[in-house]
Every structure is written in C-alpha cells, then in structure tokens.
Design an enzyme around this catalytic site. Structure first.
Site, mmCIF file in Angstrom:
data_model
loop_
_atom_site.group_PDB
_atom_site.id
_atom_site.type_symbol
_atom_site.label_atom_id
_atom_site.label_comp_id
_atom_site.label_asym_id
_atom_site.label_seq_id
_atom_site.Cartn_x
_atom_site.Cartn_y
_atom_site.Cartn_z
ATOM 1 N N HIS A 144 66.397 48.918 -0.661
ATOM 2 C CA HIS A 144 66.595 47.472 -0.768
ATOM 3 C C HIS A 144 65.336 46.811 -0.226
ATOM 4 O O HIS A 144 64.425 47.504 0.243
ATOM 5 C CB HIS A 144 67.863 47.013 -0.041
ATOM 6 C CG HIS A 144 67.851 47.213 1.440
ATOM 7 N ND1 HIS A 144 67.646 48.451 2.035
ATOM 8 C CD2 HIS A 144 68.006 46.345 2.478
ATOM 9 C CE1 HIS A 144 67.691 48.321 3.343
ATOM 10 N NE2 HIS A 144 67.903 47.055 3.644
ATOM 11 N N HIS B 40 64.759 44.550 2.265
ATOM 12 C CA HIS B 40 64.611 44.118 3.663
ATOM 13 C C HIS B 40 63.221 44.531 4.174
ATOM 14 O O HIS B 40 62.734 45.621 3.854
ATOM 15 C CB HIS B 40 65.661 44.828 4.540
ATOM 16 C CG HIS B 40 66.725 43.913 5.087
ATOM 17 N ND1 HIS B 40 67.993 44.369 5.388
ATOM 18 C CD2 HIS B 40 66.717 42.598 5.420
ATOM 19 C CE1 HIS B 40 68.720 43.365 5.868
ATOM 20 N NE2 HIS B 40 67.971 42.284 5.892
ATOM 21 N N ASP C 1 62.108 45.683 6.999
ATOM 22 C CA ASP C 1 61.912 46.937 7.740
ATOM 23 C C ASP C 1 61.780 48.146 6.814
ATOM 24 O O ASP C 1 61.232 49.172 7.202
ATOM 25 C CB ASP C 1 62.996 47.167 8.814
ATOM 26 C CG ASP C 1 64.410 47.122 8.297
ATOM 27 O OD1 ASP C 1 64.723 46.236 7.487
ATOM 28 O OD2 ASP C 1 65.220 47.982 8.699
ATOM 29 N N HIS C 2 62.222 48.009 5.559
ATOM 30 C CA HIS C 2 62.129 49.106 4.589
ATOM 31 C C HIS C 2 60.950 48.945 3.633
ATOM 32 O O HIS C 2 60.693 49.831 2.816
ATOM 33 C CB HIS C 2 63.432 49.207 3.794
ATOM 34 C CG HIS C 2 64.612 49.519 4.659
ATOM 35 N ND1 HIS C 2 65.281 50.727 4.618
ATOM 36 C CD2 HIS C 2 65.215 48.785 5.644
ATOM 37 C CE1 HIS C 2 66.253 50.721 5.513
ATOM 38 N NE2 HIS C 2 66.234 49.548 6.156
ATOM 39 N N HIS D 207 75.670 45.911 1.535
ATOM 40 C CA HIS D 207 74.823 45.674 2.712
ATOM 41 C C HIS D 207 74.761 44.163 2.929
ATOM 42 O O HIS D 207 73.820 43.498 2.520
ATOM 43 C CB HIS D 207 73.438 46.276 2.448
ATOM 44 C CG HIS D 207 72.459 46.148 3.586
ATOM 45 N ND1 HIS D 207 72.807 46.324 4.907
ATOM 46 C CD2 HIS D 207 71.121 45.873 3.595
ATOM 47 C CE1 HIS D 207 71.730 46.156 5.668
ATOM 48 N NE2 HIS D 207 70.703 45.871 4.904
ATOM 49 N N ASP E 110 70.466 51.229 3.987
ATOM 50 C CA ASP E 110 71.307 50.404 4.857
ATOM 51 C C ASP E 110 72.595 50.065 4.123
ATOM 52 O O ASP E 110 72.569 49.560 3.008
ATOM 53 C CB ASP E 110 70.592 49.090 5.214
ATOM 54 C CG ASP E 110 69.468 49.305 6.210
ATOM 55 O OD1 ASP E 110 69.226 50.455 6.600
ATOM 56 O OD2 ASP E 110 68.841 48.294 6.595
ATOM 57 N N HIS F 3 67.667 55.563 11.147
ATOM 58 C CA HIS F 3 67.827 54.099 11.203
ATOM 59 C C HIS F 3 68.842 53.765 12.302
ATOM 60 O O HIS F 3 69.850 53.097 12.074
ATOM 61 C CB HIS F 3 68.289 53.570 9.846
ATOM 62 C CG HIS F 3 68.140 52.071 9.677
ATOM 63 N ND1 HIS F 3 68.979 51.170 10.278
ATOM 64 C CD2 HIS F 3 67.257 51.330 8.983
ATOM 65 C CE1 HIS F 3 68.622 49.945 9.930
ATOM 66 N NE2 HIS F 3 67.573 50.006 9.154
HETATM 67 ZN ZN LIG Z 1 68.683 46.303 5.490
HETATM 68 ZN ZN LIG Z 2 67.105 48.452 7.789
#
Ligand SMILES: [Zn+2]
Ligand SMILES: [Zn+2]
Length: 306
Positions: free
Chosen positions: A92, A94, A96-97, A182, A205, A273
C-alpha cells in the site's frame, strides 16, 4: 563505473549472498527460495529496524516487497544487488512502506540500472511515480547531461497498478495480491508468493481478515505485522484517546495473529512491522500463543534470512 564492472559487482554480491555471508543460517542451494528481512520496522525511526521491506530471493532473482526508508542500504547489507531488483511489489502507499521507493528508483540507476524497474502496487502508484520523477528532474538533468554520464532513461519505472488476484507469473514464480482491510485505505494488499520450492505470505499492514487467513493456509512462511494486545491503551497526547480505535482498524495484535495462524497453520510465523508500545519479544510471542498458535514463531530482525 563502466557497465561490466557494475554487472560483475552484482554477480559478486549475489555470490556472497548465496555463500551465506553474514548469515546465521546454514548454506542453502543456490536455486532455493530464501526470505530476507531487509526492514522489520514501522514509522518510528529505529536504527535497529529499517522501514518495511522483505526480499524473496529465488536463485538469482530478487523480488522485493515494500520499500521502506533505508531499503538500498539494507539491500547492500544483505549482499543483494543495489542496481535494481527483478520486481518490486508495494502492499500500500503509506509513507513507511514507500519512502524508500525513490531511493530504489534513483540509487539503482546511479548504481548501473539500465532497464525499467518493474513496480507493482495499488492504484495511485503511477501518480506517485510520475511525481517522484518530476520532483528529481533537476538531478536527472544533471546526471544525464553532465559529466556523471548516467544512462539516459535508466531511472525508468514500468508501473503496474494492480487489483486482487495473480499479478505476476514468470519462470516458476507466481505472486498473488490479496485484498486486505487497513483502516481507510481503499487499496491495500498482502501478497502470496509461490516459487518452485516454497510458499510465502507477506501481510503488509492489515487488520485481521478472512482473505489473508485463507491465503496463508498451510504456507511455508507467513510474515505478519503485529502489536502487543496487552499494551493497547489511550496515549497521553492530543487525540491520543483514538489510538486503540486506530490500531484495531488498521493493524493486527499478537493475539489476533495467533488466532489466524492457528487456523492457517503456517510452518513458520515471522512477526515484523512491530508496533512495540514497549512490548518485548517474549510478550509478543506469549500473545501469539494466547491466540492459539503452537507452531514455530519468531520475532523477525533486520537482515535475518529464513
Ligand atoms: Zn500502513
Ligand atoms: Zn506500516
């Protein structure tokens, strides 16, 4: 660096990888599938746990799942090629990814990539990619027309915006995208990877859901996100009272992972994670046991290989 030196460096890196350099595992045959935890962290910067990124290495091919911050450095640390992967799959969008995505795109070019990076991910990935290339247009112009003499267009990305189902099937490696819930994300996916010798599911996630549990049934390896259920409480900050509601809508607790693993029965469960909230590895594993899973379970650490 001339092309042939870069190619030789990539071959040498993979040879070092195959020989088990920096590994706690026994040496494995060169054509077998290995899961490499490049990043087991989450948004909070932690030098011990880089941003989410997992490599599935099949012989000389490297399939990368998510590109958290630090991904190129972690590829180097794992002795995997820094000049491009076989394919990238984003769970996805986001940050952080994906904050390592521009790193992967541009650094792999500077390190010698000549062919388009194959990038698979949810709708929105094309727009993100176009914006990134526009954002670094000054860099691209200088590196291409100046004395660095980088290959024109070597930063290219072939974007594949995906829906649920089989998204990649080539030379014995099949990747299936599994829709997950998510929070408010319209598109988020887990991935199942089937190779000639192993089956692997990577959660990305997600909160608990039946599709992921079904996809993980009997797999060799389930890599799953986690937080410690017992530590979930409102946080002492503005709007911190929403924290438990947020976690339950977006993420999966140790007890919930244990419950789904008890149903799916993976041969190995790797937690990653980790939103720790102060929880220890022992607490997380106790939570998994409380959920009902009695099989092999570990809390993953950066650069471990399974
Ligand atoms: Zn996420
Ligand atoms: Zn994440």
């Amino acid at each position: 660096m001339p092309n042939r030196i870069i190619a030789a460096a990539a071959v040498a890196a993979l040879a070092a990888f195959a020989s088990g350099a920096h590994s706690t595992q026994a040496q494995t045959p060169a054509d077998s599938t290995i899961v490499v935890l490049l990043g087991t962290g989450m948004p909070r910067p932690n030098p011990e746990a880089s941003g989410p990124a997992t490599a599935v290495v099949v012989g000389g091919r490297v399939y990368l799942f998510d590109a958290g911050p630090g991904v190129e450095r972690q590829l180097a640390a794992a002795h995997l090629p820094i000049n491009g992967v076989t394919a990238l799959f984003l769970t996805h969008l986001h940050t952080d990814h994906t904050l390592g995505y521009p790193d992967l795109v541009f650094t792999s070019w500077v390190m010698g990539r000549r062919t388009a990076l194959q990038a698979y991910g949810p709708p929105g990935l094309r727009r993100m990619t176009d914006h990134l290339i526009a954002a670094w247009s000054e860099d691209i112009a200088v590196r291409t027309s100046g004395l660095e003499r980088e290959a024109p267009g070597g930063y290219r990305v072939a974007v594949h915006e995906i829906r649920a189902g089989v998204v990649y099937d080539s030379a014995g490696v099949r990747v299936t995208a599994i829709p997950v819930r998510h929070g408010e994300w319209r598109y988020a996916f887990a991935y199942r990877i089937d190779t000639p010798d192993r089956s692997i599911v990577i959660s990305g996630d997600t909160r608990p859901g039946d599709a992921l549990t079904a996809a993980a049934r009997g797999v060799d390896v389930l890599v799953h996100e986690v937080y410690p259920e017992a530590r979930l409480a409102p946080e002492n900050r503005p709007r911190g009272e929403d924290w438990p509601r947020y976690m339950r809508a977006f993420h999966t607790s140790d007890v919930e992972v244990g419950r789904l693993a008890a149903t799916a029965q993976p041969r190995l469960l790797i937690l990653y994670h980790v939103v720790r909230m102060g929880g220890t590895d022992e607490e997380l594993l106790a939570g998994v046991r409380a959920g009902g899973f009695a099989g092999r379970a570990v809390v993953g650490k950066d650069l471990e290989r399974y």
